[in-house]
Design an enzyme around this catalytic site. Structure first.
Site, PDB file in Angstrom:
ATOM      1  N   HIS A  17       4.493  24.416  -7.187  1.00  0.00           N
ATOM      2  CA  HIS A  17       5.600  24.725  -8.107  1.00  0.00           C
ATOM      3  C   HIS A  17       6.172  23.418  -8.685  1.00  0.00           C
ATOM      4  O   HIS A  17       6.484  23.343  -9.881  1.00  0.00           O
ATOM      5  CB  HIS A  17       6.731  25.458  -7.379  1.00  0.00           C
ATOM      6  CG  HIS A  17       6.421  26.859  -6.971  1.00  0.00           C
ATOM      7  ND1 HIS A  17       6.521  27.304  -5.680  1.00  0.00           N
ATOM      8  CD2 HIS A  17       6.034  27.950  -7.703  1.00  0.00           C
ATOM      9  CE1 HIS A  17       6.224  28.588  -5.609  1.00  0.00           C
ATOM     10  NE2 HIS A  17       5.914  29.010  -6.822  1.00  0.00           N
ATOM     11  N   LYS A  41      10.189  41.414  -3.306  1.00  0.00           N
ATOM     12  CA  LYS A  41       9.112  40.882  -2.454  1.00  0.00           C
ATOM     13  C   LYS A  41       9.575  40.723  -1.009  1.00  0.00           C
ATOM     14  O   LYS A  41       8.891  40.093  -0.225  1.00  0.00           O
ATOM     15  CB  LYS A  41       8.702  39.504  -2.970  1.00  0.00           C
ATOM     16  CG  LYS A  41       7.734  39.511  -4.134  1.00  0.00           C
ATOM     17  CD  LYS A  41       7.282  38.083  -4.400  1.00  0.00           C
ATOM     18  CE  LYS A  41       5.989  38.017  -5.186  1.00  0.00           C
ATOM     19  NZ  LYS A  41       5.552  36.629  -5.373  1.00  0.00           N
ATOM     20  N   ARG A  90      -2.777  28.830 -11.680  1.00  0.00           N
ATOM     21  CA  ARG A  90      -3.524  28.055 -10.680  1.00  0.00           C
ATOM     22  C   ARG A  90      -5.011  28.305 -10.795  1.00  0.00           C
ATOM     23  O   ARG A  90      -5.825  27.449 -10.550  1.00  0.00           O
ATOM     24  CB  ARG A  90      -3.080  28.435  -9.268  1.00  0.00           C
ATOM     25  CG  ARG A  90      -1.702  27.970  -8.896  1.00  0.00           C
ATOM     26  CD  ARG A  90      -1.220  28.693  -7.678  1.00  0.00           C
ATOM     27  NE  ARG A  90      -1.151  30.133  -7.927  1.00  0.00           N
ATOM     28  CZ  ARG A  90      -0.900  31.049  -7.015  1.00  0.00           C
ATOM     29  NH1 ARG A  90      -0.708  30.690  -5.778  1.00  0.00           N
ATOM     30  NH2 ARG A  90      -0.839  32.327  -7.349  1.00  0.00           N
ATOM     31  N   SER A 128       3.066  30.590  -1.656  1.00  0.00           N
ATOM     32  CA  SER A 128       4.182  30.689  -0.713  1.00  0.00           C
ATOM     33  C   SER A 128       3.789  31.550   0.489  1.00  0.00           C
ATOM     34  O   SER A 128       4.127  31.226   1.623  1.00  0.00           O
ATOM     35  CB  SER A 128       5.407  31.265  -1.421  1.00  0.00           C
ATOM     36  OG  SER A 128       5.743  30.451  -2.517  1.00  0.00           O
TER      37      SER A 128
END
Ligand code: COA
Length: 162
Positions: A17, A41, A90, A128
């Protein structure tokens, strides 16, 4: 004055990030890191904790600030008078989700443009969730997250917690 929003759940922020953010900081006069409160989430860290973990890592850029937001991202962008949303890609696997989100946001608010940057390939497999999974089992996450985040993860997964 070109202003962009870098939105995310950031549960927690990773070096990947921060790589995206460094690129945004070069391109824009002002960057707001927007921590989503309602990402659905079930985050490990509260929005306030996520913001607190990000703040010291963006302090070196005077034109970068961090805040939380709830509700629609495009509404937040309008409130902030932002010109663009920036997101990182990514790998090819990010594309479909990001493409749909960008088109939905454009449908909701055509004035706000979405831009993509590619983080350094060394971060292509960082996420993450994976970082949290490694931390759960006591693995070393210092390659993936800043020191203050590594400490917070250690605390969150210390034996005897939750
Ligand atoms: N480096 C490392 N990891 C990265 C990354 C990078 N450069 N870019 C993405 N990721 C990973 C994150 O680690 C995270 O991994 P995880 O799923 O394992 O937790 C995942 O990719 C995406 O997380 P993040 O970048 O934090 O953002 P997000 O996709 O969770 O954010 C919002 C989504 C908040 C932008 C979106 O849900 C939103 O806008 N919500 C507001 C409501 C709204 O407007 N909805 C309509 C949108 S169409």
């Amino acid at each position: 004055m070109r202003h962009c929003i870098y939105p995310g759940t950031f549960d927690p922020i990773t070096y990947g990030h921060l790589d995206v953010l460094a690129r945004a900081a070069k391109l824009f006069d002002r960057v707001t890191v927007a921590v989503a409160e309602n990402a659905g989430k079930a985050p490990l860290f509260t929005a306030a904790q996520r913001l607190e973990m990000i703040a010291p890592n963006v302090a070196k850029w005077p034109h970068v600030t961090v805040t939380t937001f709830s509700g629609l991202l495009v509404e937040f962008c309008l409130q902030q008078k932002a010109d663009a949303i920036i997101r990182g890609l990514r790998a090819l696997s990010d594309f479909e989700f990001e493409f749909n989100m960008a088109l939905m946001n454009r449908h909701l608010e055509p004035k706000v443009e979405t831009l993509f940057v590619m983080p350094n390939e060394q971060f292509s497999y960082t996420s993450s969730s994976l970082v949290k999974q490694v931390a759960t089992f006591g693995g070393d996450v210092r390659h993936f997250v800043p020191p203050n985040v590594a400490v917070a993860l250690k605390g969150a997964f210390a034996p005897g917690r939750g």
